[in-house]
Design a protein around this motif. Structure first.
Motif, short mmCIF file in Angstrom:
data_model
loop_
_atom_site.label_atom_id
_atom_site.label_comp_id
_atom_site.label_asym_id
_atom_site.label_seq_id
_atom_site.Cartn_x
_atom_site.Cartn_y
_atom_site.Cartn_z
N GLU A 36 47.95 32.02 37.42
CA GLU A 36 47.23 32.69 38.50
C GLU A 36 46.09 33.55 37.96
OE1 GLU A 36 50.34 34.80 40.38
OE2 GLU A 36 51.09 33.06 41.51
N ARG A 37 46.35 34.25 36.87
CA ARG A 37 45.31 35.09 36.26
C ARG A 37 44.18 34.23 35.70
NH1 ARG A 37 46.56 40.40 35.15
NH2 ARG A 37 45.27 40.41 33.29
N TYR A 40 42.13 33.27 38.63
CA TYR A 40 41.48 34.42 39.24
C TYR A 40 40.34 34.97 38.39
CZ TYR A 40 41.20 38.96 41.66
OH TYR A 40 40.77 40.06 42.36
N TYR A 41 40.55 35.01 37.07
CA TYR A 41 39.57 35.65 36.20
C TYR A 41 38.57 34.69 35.54
CZ TYR A 41 42.06 40.08 36.55
OH TYR A 41 42.62 41.25 37.03
N GLY A 207 44.16 26.43 41.62
CA GLY A 207 44.29 27.48 42.63
C GLY A 207 45.25 27.11 43.74
N ASN A 270 47.31 37.64 47.40
CA ASN A 270 47.29 38.97 46.79
C ASN A 270 47.51 40.09 47.82
OD1 ASN A 270 44.84 38.84 48.08
ND2 ASN A 270 43.60 39.30 46.27
#
Length: 308
Positions: A36-37, A40-41, A207, A270
Protein backbone atom coordinates in the motif's frame (compact mmCIF):
# COMPACT_ATOMS: atom_id res chain seq x y z
CA UNK A 1 -25.06 -0.40 -20.22
CA UNK A 2 -23.29 -3.51 -21.49
CA UNK A 3 -20.25 -1.44 -22.50
CA UNK A 4 -20.09 0.09 -19.01
CA UNK A 5 -20.35 -3.31 -17.36
CA UNK A 6 -17.63 -4.73 -19.61
CA UNK A 7 -15.36 -1.87 -18.58
CA UNK A 8 -16.09 -2.12 -14.85
CA UNK A 9 -16.23 -5.89 -14.35
CA UNK A 10 -12.46 -6.40 -14.83
CA UNK A 11 -11.85 -3.81 -12.11
CA UNK A 12 -14.27 -5.64 -9.81
CA UNK A 13 -12.59 -8.98 -10.53
CA UNK A 14 -9.17 -7.54 -9.69
CA UNK A 15 -10.58 -6.19 -6.41
CA UNK A 16 -11.99 -9.66 -5.71
CA UNK A 17 -8.61 -11.25 -6.47
CA UNK A 18 -6.98 -8.93 -3.94
CA UNK A 19 -9.52 -9.99 -1.31
CA UNK A 20 -8.95 -13.70 -2.02
CA UNK A 21 -5.18 -13.24 -2.02
CA UNK A 22 -5.25 -11.45 1.34
CA UNK A 23 -7.46 -14.10 2.92
CA UNK A 24 -5.26 -16.90 1.59
CA UNK A 25 -2.45 -15.77 3.90
CA UNK A 26 0.08 -15.91 1.07
CA UNK A 27 0.91 -12.25 1.76
CA UNK A 28 1.02 -11.21 5.41
CA UNK A 29 -0.55 -8.05 6.90
CA UNK A 30 2.81 -6.28 7.21
CA UNK A 31 3.59 -7.07 3.58
CA UNK A 32 0.25 -5.58 2.49
CA UNK A 33 1.08 -2.38 4.33
CA UNK A 34 4.34 -2.22 2.41
CA UNK A 35 2.51 -2.72 -0.90
CA UNK A 36 0.00 0.00 0.00
CA UNK A 37 2.84 2.40 0.82
CA UNK A 38 4.52 1.56 -2.50
CA UNK A 39 1.34 2.46 -4.39
CA UNK A 40 0.72 5.56 -2.27
CA UNK A 41 4.22 7.04 -2.32
CA UNK A 42 5.58 5.97 -5.72
CA UNK A 43 3.23 4.34 -8.22
CA UNK A 44 0.27 6.75 -8.16
CA UNK A 45 2.38 9.90 -7.80
CA UNK A 46 4.23 8.82 -10.97
CA UNK A 47 0.93 8.54 -12.85
CA UNK A 48 -0.36 11.86 -11.56
CA UNK A 49 2.83 13.76 -12.30
CA UNK A 50 3.04 12.50 -15.86
CA UNK A 51 -0.66 13.01 -16.68
CA UNK A 52 -0.76 16.54 -15.26
CA UNK A 53 2.61 17.55 -16.74
CA UNK A 54 1.59 16.47 -20.24
CA UNK A 55 -2.10 17.40 -20.09
CA UNK A 56 -3.37 19.97 -22.56
CA UNK A 57 -5.66 21.88 -20.23
CA UNK A 58 -7.19 23.70 -23.18
CA UNK A 59 -8.59 20.37 -24.39
CA UNK A 60 -10.48 19.59 -21.15
CA UNK A 61 -13.01 21.69 -19.23
CA UNK A 62 -10.77 21.92 -16.17
CA UNK A 63 -12.49 24.97 -14.63
CA UNK A 64 -16.02 23.66 -15.10
CA UNK A 65 -14.97 20.19 -13.95
CA UNK A 66 -13.42 21.64 -10.79
CA UNK A 67 -16.47 23.80 -10.08
CA UNK A 68 -18.79 20.80 -10.53
CA UNK A 69 -16.83 18.59 -8.14
CA UNK A 70 -16.38 21.27 -5.46
CA UNK A 71 -20.06 22.25 -5.61
CA UNK A 72 -21.16 18.60 -5.33
CA UNK A 73 -18.90 17.86 -2.37
CA UNK A 74 -19.79 21.03 -0.46
CA UNK A 75 -23.53 20.51 -1.10
CA UNK A 76 -23.53 16.93 0.22
CA UNK A 77 -21.30 17.92 3.14
CA UNK A 78 -23.79 20.64 4.15
CA UNK A 79 -26.76 18.26 3.74
CA UNK A 80 -25.13 15.57 5.88
CA UNK A 81 -24.24 18.14 8.55
CA UNK A 82 -27.84 19.35 8.54
CA UNK A 83 -28.98 15.72 8.91
CA UNK A 84 -26.75 15.13 11.95
CA UNK A 85 -29.29 16.25 14.62
CA UNK A 86 -31.82 13.80 13.17
CA UNK A 87 -29.29 10.98 13.32
CA UNK A 88 -28.60 11.77 16.97
CA UNK A 89 -32.14 12.43 18.19
CA UNK A 90 -34.00 9.72 16.26
CA UNK A 91 -31.40 6.93 16.07
CA UNK A 92 -29.04 7.85 18.90
CA UNK A 93 -25.94 8.21 16.71
CA UNK A 94 -23.37 10.26 18.67
CA UNK A 95 -20.91 12.70 17.19
CA UNK A 96 -17.92 10.36 16.99
CA UNK A 97 -19.97 7.83 14.96
CA UNK A 98 -21.33 10.61 12.77
CA UNK A 99 -17.79 11.37 11.62
CA UNK A 100 -17.68 7.99 9.86
CA UNK A 101 -20.96 8.75 8.10
CA UNK A 102 -19.52 12.09 7.00
CA UNK A 103 -16.31 10.54 5.68
CA UNK A 104 -18.28 7.80 3.96
CA UNK A 105 -20.32 10.45 2.18
CA UNK A 106 -17.67 12.87 0.95
CA UNK A 107 -14.45 10.88 0.50
CA UNK A 108 -13.63 8.89 -2.64
CA UNK A 109 -11.29 6.08 -3.64
CA UNK A 110 -9.06 7.57 -6.33
CA UNK A 111 -7.49 4.15 -7.03
CA UNK A 112 -10.84 2.72 -8.12
CA UNK A 113 -11.81 5.91 -9.99
CA UNK A 114 -8.60 5.89 -11.99
CA UNK A 115 -8.96 2.21 -12.83
CA UNK A 116 -12.56 2.60 -14.03
CA UNK A 117 -11.76 5.77 -15.97
CA UNK A 118 -8.81 4.07 -17.66
CA UNK A 119 -10.93 1.05 -18.59
CA UNK A 120 -13.96 3.01 -19.77
CA UNK A 121 -12.54 6.29 -21.09
CA UNK A 122 -8.86 5.62 -21.78
CA UNK A 123 -6.09 8.19 -21.50
CA UNK A 124 -8.44 11.17 -21.52
CA UNK A 125 -10.41 9.69 -18.64
CA UNK A 126 -7.28 9.18 -16.54
CA UNK A 127 -6.25 12.79 -17.23
CA UNK A 128 -9.68 14.06 -16.15
CA UNK A 129 -9.54 12.04 -12.92
CA UNK A 130 -6.06 13.45 -12.31
CA UNK A 131 -7.56 16.95 -12.56
CA UNK A 132 -10.30 15.83 -10.17
CA UNK A 133 -7.69 14.64 -7.69
CA UNK A 134 -5.94 18.01 -7.79
CA UNK A 135 -9.19 19.64 -6.70
CA UNK A 136 -10.73 17.04 -4.40
CA UNK A 137 -7.80 15.79 -2.29
CA UNK A 138 -6.98 19.07 -0.50
CA UNK A 139 -10.66 19.97 -0.04
CA UNK A 140 -11.66 16.56 1.34
CA UNK A 141 -8.72 16.36 3.73
CA UNK A 142 -9.56 19.76 5.21
CA UNK A 143 -13.29 18.99 5.54
CA UNK A 144 -12.76 15.59 7.17
CA UNK A 145 -10.10 16.86 9.57
CA UNK A 146 -12.38 19.72 10.67
CA UNK A 147 -15.38 17.41 11.25
CA UNK A 148 -13.33 14.79 13.10
CA UNK A 149 -11.65 17.39 15.27
CA UNK A 150 -15.04 18.87 16.22
CA UNK A 151 -17.12 15.72 16.81
CA UNK A 152 -14.58 13.02 17.72
CA UNK A 153 -12.88 12.62 21.07
CA UNK A 154 -9.30 13.10 19.92
CA UNK A 155 -7.39 16.31 20.41
CA UNK A 156 -8.12 18.79 17.60
CA UNK A 157 -5.17 19.11 15.19
CA UNK A 158 -3.38 22.41 15.02
CA UNK A 159 -3.45 24.56 11.90
CA UNK A 160 0.26 23.96 11.37
CA UNK A 161 -0.21 20.17 11.45
CA UNK A 162 -3.13 20.35 9.01
CA UNK A 163 -1.06 22.45 6.61
CA UNK A 164 1.90 20.10 7.05
CA UNK A 165 -0.26 17.05 6.26
CA UNK A 166 -1.51 18.71 3.08
CA UNK A 167 1.96 19.91 2.08
CA UNK A 168 3.51 16.45 2.49
CA UNK A 169 0.71 14.48 0.80
CA UNK A 170 2.43 12.62 -2.09
CA UNK A 171 -0.60 13.04 -4.35
CA UNK A 172 -0.68 16.80 -3.81
CA UNK A 173 3.10 17.07 -4.26
CA UNK A 174 3.08 15.10 -7.53
CA UNK A 175 0.11 17.07 -8.86
CA UNK A 176 1.79 20.35 -7.88
CA UNK A 177 5.04 19.32 -9.58
CA UNK A 178 3.13 18.30 -12.70
CA UNK A 179 1.30 21.62 -12.80
CA UNK A 180 4.58 23.50 -12.46
CA UNK A 181 6.17 21.56 -15.33
CA UNK A 182 3.05 22.07 -17.42
CA UNK A 183 2.74 25.81 -16.81
CA UNK A 184 6.44 26.42 -17.42
CA UNK A 185 6.39 24.16 -20.52
CA UNK A 186 9.40 22.22 -19.22
CA UNK A 187 10.10 19.32 -21.60
CA UNK A 188 10.18 15.86 -20.06
CA UNK A 189 13.16 13.85 -21.39
CA UNK A 190 12.23 10.64 -23.16
CA UNK A 191 14.19 8.56 -20.66
CA UNK A 192 12.24 10.03 -17.72
CA UNK A 193 8.94 9.75 -19.57
CA UNK A 194 9.51 6.06 -20.34
CA UNK A 195 10.53 5.44 -16.72
CA UNK A 196 7.33 7.07 -15.47
CA UNK A 197 5.28 4.99 -17.89
CA UNK A 198 6.82 1.76 -16.57
CA UNK A 199 6.33 2.78 -12.94
CA UNK A 200 2.85 4.11 -13.54
CA UNK A 201 1.69 1.01 -15.40
CA UNK A 202 1.80 -0.87 -12.11
CA UNK A 203 -0.24 1.74 -10.21
CA UNK A 204 -3.79 0.78 -11.20
CA UNK A 205 -3.55 -3.01 -10.76
CA UNK A 206 -1.57 -2.75 -7.52
CA UNK A 207 -3.87 -0.05 -6.15
CA UNK A 208 -7.13 -1.90 -6.75
CA UNK A 209 -5.66 -5.20 -5.54
CA UNK A 210 -4.94 -3.37 -2.27
CA UNK A 211 -8.56 -2.18 -2.19
CA UNK A 212 -9.70 -5.81 -2.32
CA UNK A 213 -7.17 -6.85 0.30
CA UNK A 214 -8.54 -4.23 2.67
CA UNK A 215 -12.14 -5.50 2.54
CA UNK A 216 -13.32 -7.11 5.75
CA UNK A 217 -16.55 -8.95 5.00
CA UNK A 218 -16.65 -10.28 8.56
CA UNK A 219 -17.04 -6.71 9.86
CA UNK A 220 -20.50 -6.36 8.36
CA UNK A 221 -23.25 -6.62 10.91
CA UNK A 222 -26.99 -6.26 10.61
CA UNK A 223 -27.44 -2.98 8.71
CA UNK A 224 -28.60 -0.07 10.84
CA UNK A 225 -29.19 3.66 10.18
CA UNK A 226 -25.51 4.55 10.65
CA UNK A 227 -24.25 1.91 8.24
CA UNK A 228 -26.93 2.39 5.58
CA UNK A 229 -26.80 6.20 5.61
CA UNK A 230 -22.99 6.16 5.58
CA UNK A 231 -23.09 3.83 2.60
CA UNK A 232 -25.88 4.96 0.30
CA UNK A 233 -25.89 8.75 0.63
CA UNK A 234 -22.61 8.74 -1.26
CA UNK A 235 -23.40 6.01 -3.77
CA UNK A 236 -26.80 7.41 -4.76
CA UNK A 237 -27.03 11.11 -3.91
CA UNK A 238 -23.48 12.26 -4.62
CA UNK A 239 -23.51 11.27 -8.34
CA UNK A 240 -26.98 12.80 -8.75
CA UNK A 241 -25.67 16.06 -7.31
CA UNK A 242 -22.68 15.80 -9.65
CA UNK A 243 -24.92 15.35 -12.68
CA UNK A 244 -27.03 18.35 -11.65
CA UNK A 245 -24.02 20.64 -11.22
CA UNK A 246 -22.46 19.27 -14.42
CA UNK A 247 -25.60 20.36 -16.28
CA UNK A 248 -25.40 23.77 -14.58
CA UNK A 249 -21.74 24.26 -15.58
CA UNK A 250 -22.13 22.83 -19.08
CA UNK A 251 -20.19 19.58 -18.58
CA UNK A 252 -21.00 16.93 -21.19
CA UNK A 253 -19.50 13.87 -22.89
CA UNK A 254 -16.37 12.25 -21.49
CA UNK A 255 -15.95 14.90 -18.81
CA UNK A 256 -19.48 14.20 -17.52
CA UNK A 257 -18.73 10.49 -17.28
CA UNK A 258 -15.50 11.29 -15.39
CA UNK A 259 -17.52 13.38 -12.91
CA UNK A 260 -19.98 10.54 -12.34
CA UNK A 261 -17.12 8.07 -11.85
CA UNK A 262 -15.33 10.33 -9.37
CA UNK A 263 -18.51 10.89 -7.33
CA UNK A 264 -19.89 7.33 -7.37
CA UNK A 265 -16.86 5.24 -6.32
CA UNK A 266 -16.61 4.07 -2.68
CA UNK A 267 -14.87 6.11 -0.01
CA UNK A 268 -11.11 6.00 0.41
CA UNK A 269 -9.61 3.27 2.56
CA UNK A 270 -7.44 5.78 4.42
CA UNK A 271 -10.62 7.15 5.99
CA UNK A 272 -10.40 4.15 8.35
CA UNK A 273 -6.94 5.23 9.46
CA UNK A 274 -8.08 8.81 9.96
CA UNK A 275 -11.04 7.62 12.05
CA UNK A 276 -8.74 5.48 14.18
CA UNK A 277 -6.15 8.20 14.74
CA UNK A 278 -8.59 11.02 15.45
CA UNK A 279 -11.06 9.28 17.75
CA UNK A 280 -13.81 8.46 15.26
CA UNK A 281 -15.68 5.16 14.98
CA UNK A 282 -13.12 3.07 13.08
CA UNK A 283 -15.27 -0.08 13.23
CA UNK A 284 -18.24 1.67 11.62
CA UNK A 285 -15.88 3.18 9.05
CA UNK A 286 -14.62 -0.31 8.10
CA UNK A 287 -18.20 -1.53 7.73
CA UNK A 288 -19.13 1.45 5.54
CA UNK A 289 -16.09 0.92 3.31
CA UNK A 290 -16.86 -2.77 2.88
CA UNK A 291 -20.57 -2.34 2.19
CA UNK A 292 -19.92 0.57 -0.18
CA UNK A 293 -17.46 -1.48 -2.21
CA UNK A 294 -19.92 -4.37 -2.50
CA UNK A 295 -22.89 -2.13 -3.32
CA UNK A 296 -20.86 -0.12 -5.84
CA UNK A 297 -20.69 -3.20 -8.05
CA UNK A 298 -24.34 -2.43 -8.82
CA UNK A 299 -24.59 1.33 -8.29
CA UNK A 300 -21.60 2.51 -10.36
CA UNK A 301 -22.79 0.96 -13.65
CA UNK A 302 -26.31 2.29 -12.99
CA UNK A 303 -25.08 5.81 -12.20
CA UNK A 304 -22.85 5.92 -15.30
CA UNK A 305 -25.63 4.52 -17.50
CA UNK A 306 -28.40 6.86 -16.32
CA UNK A 307 -26.36 9.99 -15.51
CA UNK A 308 -23.14 9.79 -17.52
Amino acid sequence: MLTTLNAILPVILVIASGHVLARSGLIGPNDWRGIERLAYYLLFPAVLFQKIALLDFASVPAAALSATLVASIVTLAVLVMAFRPVLEKVWGIPGYRFTSIFQGTVRWNAFVALAIADSLLGTEGVALIAVAMAVMIPLLNVLCILVLSHYASAEPPTLSKTLKDLATNPFILSIGAGLLVNVLSVPIPGLLDNTLIIIGSAALPVGIICVGAGLDLASLRRPGPALTSGTFIRLLLMPVAGAAFAWLFGITGTALTAVIIALSVPAASNSYLMAKLMGGDAKLMAEILTLQTLAAIVTIPLMIYFLG
